[in-house]
Design an enzyme around this catalytic site. Structure first.
Site, short mmCIF file in Angstrom:
data_model
loop_
_atom_site.label_atom_id
_atom_site.label_comp_id
_atom_site.label_asym_id
_atom_site.label_seq_id
_atom_site.Cartn_x
_atom_site.Cartn_y
_atom_site.Cartn_z
N LYS A 62 19.92 -5.11 72.45
CA LYS A 62 21.01 -5.79 71.85
C LYS A 62 22.16 -5.66 72.39
O LYS A 62 22.61 -6.80 72.52
CB LYS A 62 21.13 -4.97 70.19
CG LYS A 62 20.73 -5.36 69.08
CD LYS A 62 20.71 -4.67 67.95
CE LYS A 62 19.85 -5.37 66.69
NZ LYS A 62 19.87 -4.90 64.97
N LYS A 79 6.98 -13.23 68.04
CA LYS A 79 6.53 -12.13 66.43
C LYS A 79 7.52 -13.61 65.89
O LYS A 79 8.19 -14.02 65.75
CB LYS A 79 7.40 -10.75 66.24
CG LYS A 79 7.23 -9.82 66.78
CD LYS A 79 8.00 -8.85 66.42
CE LYS A 79 8.76 -8.34 65.15
NZ LYS A 79 9.14 -6.78 65.18
N LYS A 112 13.29 -15.06 62.01
CA LYS A 112 14.22 -16.19 61.05
C LYS A 112 14.92 -17.39 62.33
O LYS A 112 15.39 -18.29 61.91
CB LYS A 112 14.49 -15.00 60.12
CG LYS A 112 15.71 -13.89 61.48
CD LYS A 112 16.68 -14.09 60.15
CE LYS A 112 18.07 -13.16 60.82
NZ LYS A 112 19.58 -13.34 60.56
#
Ligand code: TRP
Length: 332
Positions: free
Chosen positions: A111, A194, A197
């Site tokens: 991240k 994957k 969203k």
């Protein structure tokens, strides 16, 4: 006593991957465990958030959980920021966990990316807050996906380190509950990524709020390959799109990939996709409708979360008091 704690990020656009990977499992655990489920808005702000969106997403995720069958009366469902004890225990854990332990966390590295110096301290301490979430309730079991196993391992280390630092047997070591079959749901446009969203095309995912027509259209357009369906699992090697659709079918039908292959052996995708659509619509249709109903009544969802937070605090407070006493804080 067997107590479950699990948390979900308040990200908008819940999709089939969230449903099969986590939400459906959470709903199923209600009958066997005392469950505490939390929408982790304190974790969300470790990355930049738009305030109005964060609020809307918190409501939407809570509505998704309720619509999927999590009963906020028999379980505890709340958003993390309403129970300040999470942040308090996290601080204490920041003084237990070692830099060396956090330095090994792969999620932080991913991240934070290249500009690690620019990452927030909160992002770095994300795992100590997660440990606090779990241990604040002395949860014994934690349903998590593969990607959160390292954080759960750290929570176990923190529990042990706390007990040994203060020579007290206060925290149990929480066990992971990893789901078999845990459908790793991939994008409908690219079987190697994957379902997410954040993928640009809405046709890459089935949202929990999609109606029957949208679900049908997305499955019809889902990428496949020219071969008919294989008769066994080995026949899915090198066919990521076929493997994904069959995996989704197996998960929705609560059966195995092998069984689905046996049933559709040699058939064209058109036949299979019709069956898959029927399954997906039957399962997600009512959930999406309930989510929309709840979206029209945000005050109701807010009220449920507020009541859930009060019940969470009632469990958390005495445990945090026990911790404070062990640490040596002067208390009334
Ligand atoms: N980190 C988890 C995730 O991103 C969410 C989470 C926060 C969590 N606190 C938790 C999961 C405690 C399990 C237990 O999926």
């Amino acid at each position: 006593m067997r107590r479950i704690f699990s948390g979900v990020q308040p990200s908008g656009n819940l999709h089939l991957g969230n449903y099969l990977g986590a939400i459906r499992n959470w709903a199923r655990l209600q009958s066997d465990y005392d469950c505490v489920y939390c929408v982790v808005d304190l974790h969300a702000i470790t990355m930049p958030q738009d305030p109005a969106e964060l609020r809307a997403n918190t409501r939407e995720v809570a509505a998704g959980l309720i619509a999927a069958g999590i009963d906020p009366e028999t379980n505890i469902l709340f958003n993390q920021s309403q129970v300040a004890e999470h942040a308090q225990l996290a601080w204490i854990f920041n003084c237990v966990a070692r830099l060396g332990w956090l330095n090994r966390m792969t999620q932080f590295k991913e991240k934070a990316g290249k500009h690690r110096e620019n990452a927030t301290v909160g992002l770095y301490a994300y795992p100590t807050l997660m440990a606090a979430d779990i241990l604040l309730y002395k949860a014994t079991h934690v349903p998590v996906g593969e990607d959160q196993k390292q954080h759960l391992e750290l929570a176990r280390d923190i529990a042990q380190a706390f007990n040994s630092m203060f020579a007290i047997d206060l925290f149990p070591a929480p066990e992971p509950l990893i789901f078999g079959q845990a459908a790793r749901v991939m994008s409908l446009r690219d079987g190697s990524r994957k379902m997410s969203k954040s993928e640009a095309s809405d046709f890459s995912r089935i949202n929990m709020t999609d109606d029957a027509d949208a679900i049908a259209a997305k499955i019809r357009k889902a990428r496949t390959d020219p071969e008919p369906l294989p008769g066994d699992e080995a026949g899915l090697d090198g066919r990521p799109e076929a493997a994904n659709l069959i995996g989704i079918h197996a998960a929705l039908a609560d059966t195995t990939v092998a069984e689905v292959c046996a049933r559709f052996a040699g058939q064209p995708f058109s036949t299979f996709k019709a069956a898959l659509t029927e399954l997906a619509v039957a399962e997600l249709g009512p959930i999406g409708a309930e989510m929309k109903r709840l979206a029209g009544d945000p005050g109701h969802v807010d009220g449920l979360l507020h009541a859930g937070a009060a019940r969470a605090r009632a469990l958390a407070r005495p445990i945090l008091d026990e911790v404070s006493k062990a640490v040596g804080f002067l208390m009334p």
